[in-house]
Design an enzyme around this catalytic site. Structure first.
Site, PDB file in Angstrom:
ATOM      1  N   LYS A  98       5.270  12.851   9.743  1.00  0.00           N
ATOM      2  CA  LYS A  98       4.739  13.686  10.827  1.00  0.00           C
ATOM      3  C   LYS A  98       4.517  15.101  10.305  1.00  0.00           C
ATOM      4  O   LYS A  98       5.393  15.675   9.666  1.00  0.00           O
ATOM      5  CB  LYS A  98       5.695  13.714  12.023  1.00  0.00           C
ATOM      6  CG  LYS A  98       5.179  14.583  13.180  1.00  0.00           C
ATOM      7  CD  LYS A  98       6.069  14.495  14.406  1.00  0.00           C
ATOM      8  CE  LYS A  98       7.359  15.277  14.241  1.00  0.00           C
ATOM      9  NZ  LYS A  98       8.121  15.381  15.509  1.00  0.00           N
ATOM     10  N   ARG A 122       9.906  11.088  21.933  1.00  0.00           N
ATOM     11  CA  ARG A 122      11.071  10.710  21.139  1.00  0.00           C
ATOM     12  C   ARG A 122      12.175  11.753  21.250  1.00  0.00           C
ATOM     13  O   ARG A 122      13.355  11.420  21.156  1.00  0.00           O
ATOM     14  CB  ARG A 122      10.689  10.427  19.697  1.00  0.00           C
ATOM     15  CG  ARG A 122      10.230  11.614  18.851  1.00  0.00           C
ATOM     16  CD  ARG A 122      11.387  12.383  18.260  1.00  0.00           C
ATOM     17  NE  ARG A 122      11.036  13.130  17.077  1.00  0.00           N
ATOM     18  CZ  ARG A 122      11.592  14.281  16.734  1.00  0.00           C
ATOM     19  NH1 ARG A 122      12.484  14.871  17.528  1.00  0.00           N
ATOM     20  NH2 ARG A 122      11.263  14.876  15.609  1.00  0.00           N
TER      21      ARG A 122
END
Length: 356
Positions: free
Chosen positions: A92, A136
């Protein structure tokens, strides 16, 4: 070897493709399904507890010291690999610019996630990571509360009325389904607080009220969440009721000296917390307020390597740094849903490699 039509096709077909998923595609593929996110984050914590992940410390680009992250901003790079039945790698890239909402009317954080097949190194997907990241983060608190909060928790106090607060409450009300009776919210922006309370009450079907200050929101709350961009500490450990669970996903909300009020301190990965060198749990260890060996990793609690909550009177602080394995586990869930439902764009890395 006899050359067949199939082997000729295999030899000739050198195309490498991947799925591109926009933010809208991620939502279509179930990116806002908190129950699904909780399952993905639970799995990543379990793999972490079993040492079945590879997760290098994340490099951070800062324009100054750690304190500038909440003013000037930062960019983090977060790679990892998850084993087990997931068997996927990824990364990411997430810039966070606090002035974006005010200056250009855009979100503070944006993100791109790359998923990779660990066996050939080719990309599986390039996708928006903004939804994944927000979901998340909320789910990490949800999973932590499942193991560390008192099971009869009824009241939530939350400081901050931004995107992260939204997903935090989505996770808590999913874990304690039909159990949370009241949520108290406080933000420095009074109008934002009122609007947030109104929206979340409608969305979660739970009583959500505005608090007059942070202390009022925290006192008598079974679950406390601090999710702000504060650059100074304001939380007092004595405000927390006996048995409270406190998730601090911010950096500066609680002073290290206040950690003495907690019976246990739990993080997601203390090695990563140390590398980042910002979180209250790290500073409490650095300043000698608590010992490093007293800081627990949640994956160890989940896999029964260490003991979490021992009775209903303990105050427990959860102070996660945020792990790449969470992003990749959740992104892989969304990617698989997208692939199964024909969502996204099929793009090519190459039709035939220029060099072999």
């Amino acid at each position: 070897m006899e050359v067949t039509k199939d082997t000729e096709t295999l030899q000739e077909n050198k195309r490498v493709g991947f799925i591109y998923l926009s933010q809208e595609d991620c939502i279509k593929a179930g990116g806002l399904n908190m129950k699904g996110t909780l399952e993905a984050i639970q799995k990543s914590f379990e793999l972490h507890g079993k040492d079945e992940v590879i997760q290098p410390s994340k490099p951070v680009i800062r324009w100054g010291g750690p304190e500038t992250e909440e003013t000037r901003g930062r960019i983090m790079t977060m790679p990892s690999y998850l084993g087990g039945e997931l068997d996927v790698a990824g990364m990411k890239w997430i810039p966070s610019m606090p002035e974006n909402p005010k200056k250009i009317g855009q979100p503070r954080a944006s993100a791109i996630i790359i998923l990779t097949d660990p066996h050939n190194g080719f990309p599986l997907a390039i996708m928006d990571g903004t939804i994944v990241s927000a979901m998340r983060t909320g789910a990490a608190t949800g999973v932590a509360a499942k193991y560390l909060a008192n099971p009869d928790s009824r009241t939530v106090g939350i400081i901050g009325a931004g995107v992260q607060s939204r997903t935090q409450l989505m996770a808590i009300t999913s874990v304690f389904e039909n159990q949370i009776e009241q949520i108290k919210v406080y933000d420095l922006n009074e109008e934002k607080t009122k609007q947030f309370a109104k929206e979340m009450q409608s969305e979660l079907n739970v009583s959500v009220i505005s608090s007059r200050n942070a202390e009022n929101a925290i006192r008598e709350s079974d679950i406390v969440i601090t999710a702000t961009m504060s650059t100074y500490p304001y939380v007092k450990g004595e405000w927390l009721k006996e048995g409270a669970f406190h998730s601090e996903i911010s950096f500066w909300d609680t002073d290290p000296q206040e950690v003495i009020h907690y019976d246990k301190v739990v993080v997601d990965d203390f090695e990563h917390v140390k590398h980042h060198a910002v979180d209250v749990s790290y500073r409490a260890v650095r300043d000698g307020i608590i010992a490093e060996e007293d800081v627990l990793n949640l994956g160890g609690v989940i896999t029964n390597k260490v003991v979490g909550r021992e009775n209903n009177k303990q105050k427990i602080l959860f102070n996660p740094i945020g792990m790449s394995i969470h992003d990749i586990s959740e992104a892989f869930r969304v990617y698989n849903n997208a692939k199964d439902n024909g969502i996204g764009k099929d793009l090519s890395l190459w039709e035939y490699p220029h060099w072999l």
